[in-house]
Scaffold this motif. Sequence first.
Motif, PDB file in Angstrom:
ATOM      1  N   MET A   1      16.658 -32.015  24.384  1.00 21.59           N
ATOM      2  CA  MET A   1      16.316 -31.661  25.834  1.00 21.59           C
ATOM      3  C   MET A   1      16.940 -31.188  26.819  1.00 21.59           C
ATOM      4  SD  MET A   1      13.923 -34.589  28.336  1.00 21.59           S
ATOM      5  CE  MET A   1      15.646 -35.312  28.542  1.00 21.59           C
ATOM      6  N   SER A   2      16.781 -30.119  27.278  1.00 19.74           N
ATOM      7  CA  SER A   2      17.497 -29.255  28.200  1.00 19.74           C
ATOM      8  C   SER A   2      17.600 -29.979  29.581  1.00 19.74           C
ATOM      9  CB  SER A   2      16.853 -27.904  28.392  1.00 19.74           C
ATOM     10  OG  SER A   2      15.714 -28.004  28.889  1.00 19.74           O
ATOM     11  N   PHE A   3      18.855 -29.919  30.239  1.00 18.04           N
ATOM     12  CA  PHE A   3      19.024 -30.502  31.477  1.00 18.04           C
ATOM     13  C   PHE A   3      18.198 -29.665  32.464  1.00 18.04           C
ATOM     14  CE2 PHE A   3      21.255 -31.759  35.127  1.00 18.04           C
ATOM     15  CZ  PHE A   3      21.497 -32.920  35.093  1.00 18.04           C
ATOM     16  N   ASP A   4      17.596 -30.512  33.434  1.00 13.41           N
ATOM     17  CA  ASP A   4      16.711 -30.173  34.568  1.00 13.41           C
ATOM     18  C   ASP A   4      17.479 -29.812  35.729  1.00 13.41           C
ATOM     19  OD1 ASP A   4      14.875 -29.189  36.060  1.00 13.41           O
ATOM     20  OD2 ASP A   4      13.236 -30.610  35.428  1.00 13.41           O
ATOM     21  N   TRP A   5      17.995 -28.572  35.845  1.00 16.88           N
ATOM     22  CA  TRP A   5      18.753 -28.268  37.066  1.00 16.88           C
ATOM     23  C   TRP A   5      17.904 -28.301  38.402  1.00 16.88           C
ATOM     24  CZ3 TRP A   5      23.779 -28.614  37.124  1.00 16.88           C
ATOM     25  CH2 TRP A   5      24.390 -28.503  35.889  1.00 16.88           C
ATOM     26  N   VAL A   6      16.685 -27.746  38.398  1.00 16.25           N
ATOM     27  CA  VAL A   6      15.972 -28.031  39.490  1.00 16.25           C
ATOM     28  C   VAL A   6      15.455 -29.359  39.763  1.00 16.25           C
ATOM     29  CG1 VAL A   6      13.725 -27.577  40.377  1.00 16.25           C
ATOM     30  CG2 VAL A   6      14.667 -25.927  38.791  1.00 16.25           C
ATOM     31  N   LEU A   7      15.460 -30.314  39.061  1.00 16.38           N
ATOM     32  CA  LEU A   7      15.248 -31.617  39.304  1.00 16.38           C
ATOM     33  C   LEU A   7      16.413 -32.379  39.748  1.00 16.38           C
ATOM     34  CD1 LEU A   7      13.457 -34.348  39.601  1.00 16.38           C
ATOM     35  CD2 LEU A   7      14.330 -34.711  36.864  1.00 16.38           C
ATOM     36  N   LEU A   8      17.636 -31.947  39.302  1.00 13.22           N
ATOM     37  CA  LEU A   8      18.794 -32.377  39.902  1.00 13.22           C
ATOM     38  C   LEU A   8      18.979 -32.053  41.465  1.00 13.22           C
ATOM     39  CD1 LEU A   8      21.433 -33.910  39.518  1.00 13.22           C
ATOM     40  CD2 LEU A   8      22.786 -31.750  38.636  1.00 13.22           C
ATOM     41  N   ILE A   9      18.856 -30.736  41.755  1.00 14.45           N
ATOM     42  CA  ILE A   9      19.015 -30.016  42.861  1.00 14.45           C
ATOM     43  C   ILE A   9      18.031 -30.809  43.849  1.00 14.45           C
ATOM     44  CG2 ILE A   9      18.740 -28.165  44.421  1.00 14.45           C
ATOM     45  CD1 ILE A   9      19.759 -26.466  41.905  1.00 14.45           C
ATOM     46  N   GLN A  10      16.942 -31.110  43.585  1.00 14.57           N
ATOM     47  CA  GLN A  10      15.884 -31.815  44.328  1.00 14.57           C
ATOM     48  C   GLN A  10      16.319 -33.214  44.772  1.00 14.57           C
ATOM     49  OE1 GLN A  10      11.564 -30.187  43.940  1.00 14.57           O
ATOM     50  NE2 GLN A  10      12.304 -30.553  41.927  1.00 14.57           N
ATOM     51  N   LEU A  11      16.797 -34.028  43.757  1.00 11.20           N
ATOM     52  CA  LEU A  11      17.255 -35.379  44.049  1.00 11.20           C
ATOM     53  C   LEU A  11      18.407 -35.323  44.783  1.00 11.20           C
ATOM     54  CD1 LEU A  11      16.914 -36.799  40.391  1.00 11.20           C
ATOM     55  CD2 LEU A  11      15.489 -37.493  42.205  1.00 11.20           C
ATOM     56  N   THR A  12      19.398 -34.303  44.691  1.00 12.02           N
ATOM     57  CA  THR A  12      20.547 -34.448  45.679  1.00 12.02           C
ATOM     58  C   THR A  12      20.067 -34.098  46.917  1.00 12.02           C
ATOM     59  OG1 THR A  12      21.700 -33.510  43.831  1.00 12.02           O
ATOM     60  CG2 THR A  12      22.670 -33.032  46.058  1.00 12.02           C
ATOM     61  N   ILE A  13      19.309 -33.382  47.465  1.00 13.17           N
ATOM     62  CA  ILE A  13      18.801 -32.740  48.439  1.00 13.17           C
ATOM     63  C   ILE A  13      17.913 -34.271  49.196  1.00 13.17           C
ATOM     64  CG2 ILE A  13      17.133 -31.693  50.085  1.00 13.17           C
ATOM     65  CD1 ILE A  13      17.792 -29.326  48.285  1.00 13.17           C
TER      66      ILE A  13
END
Length: 238
Positions: A1-13
């Motif tokens: 499963m590929s890492f979801d960078w978009v989700l990580l950025i949103q969680l960080t924000i």
Amino acid sequence: MSFDWVLLIQLTIIVVCLFFLIDYALRFPFPSRAVAPFLPPMKRWPVEQLWKWVEDGSPDPGFLRFFMRDPERRIPPGDDWIAAVDGTVLAKLTRDRRNFLVISLNVWDVHVGRIPFPGIITGYIEHGDIIDSDRSDPLRDEPYYFLRGKRSPKQRYMEVQTDYGLARIRFITSYLSRRIEFFHPVGSHLEKGQRIGRMLFGSTCVIEVDEDYAFEAKEGQRVVAGETIILKNPKKKL
């Protein structure tokens, strides 16, 4: 499963926003750490917050660094007298054949004092906590006496022998901040503009000279220690 960078950025924000929101709530009504660096000193550290820190004994390290600053000053050449501290001229008084220049500092001013004229330190005097009971003070009955309204005021002053006669420079603090520090021992020869001491959250400085010398600074005028001229071309006595 590929890492979801978009989700990580949103969680960080979301986490960052929550941090600043919590910080804002904890520091309310004072500025949050996200906003404070962009504000001028008076807005960054409101006076109500400063007194709370002083009473609690836990001042903000950032404010302490700001308060303890000691910038260089351009000392005017010649014999003109200069202001001893940063602040606002509160009053010009004459009592017992002596002239007094009263300068009021706010908590955001530089609190390192400078000598207005060259001279030799001949002594230090400390009045203690309750100056109003000292009947030797020539300003005790002044209607707008600068010590009235202060809780347990304390003052120290240095006596300086100058070419203009005996002068005194008083540092005054109140009950919340009674630390006054002078830098030089008795017998030291100081040049005009040299640093003389520091008040820790002190609020008043008084320059006292012979009545022959009338200060030219105006009441309500803002002055800068070591730079603002308070008397031009004074005639020497010696």
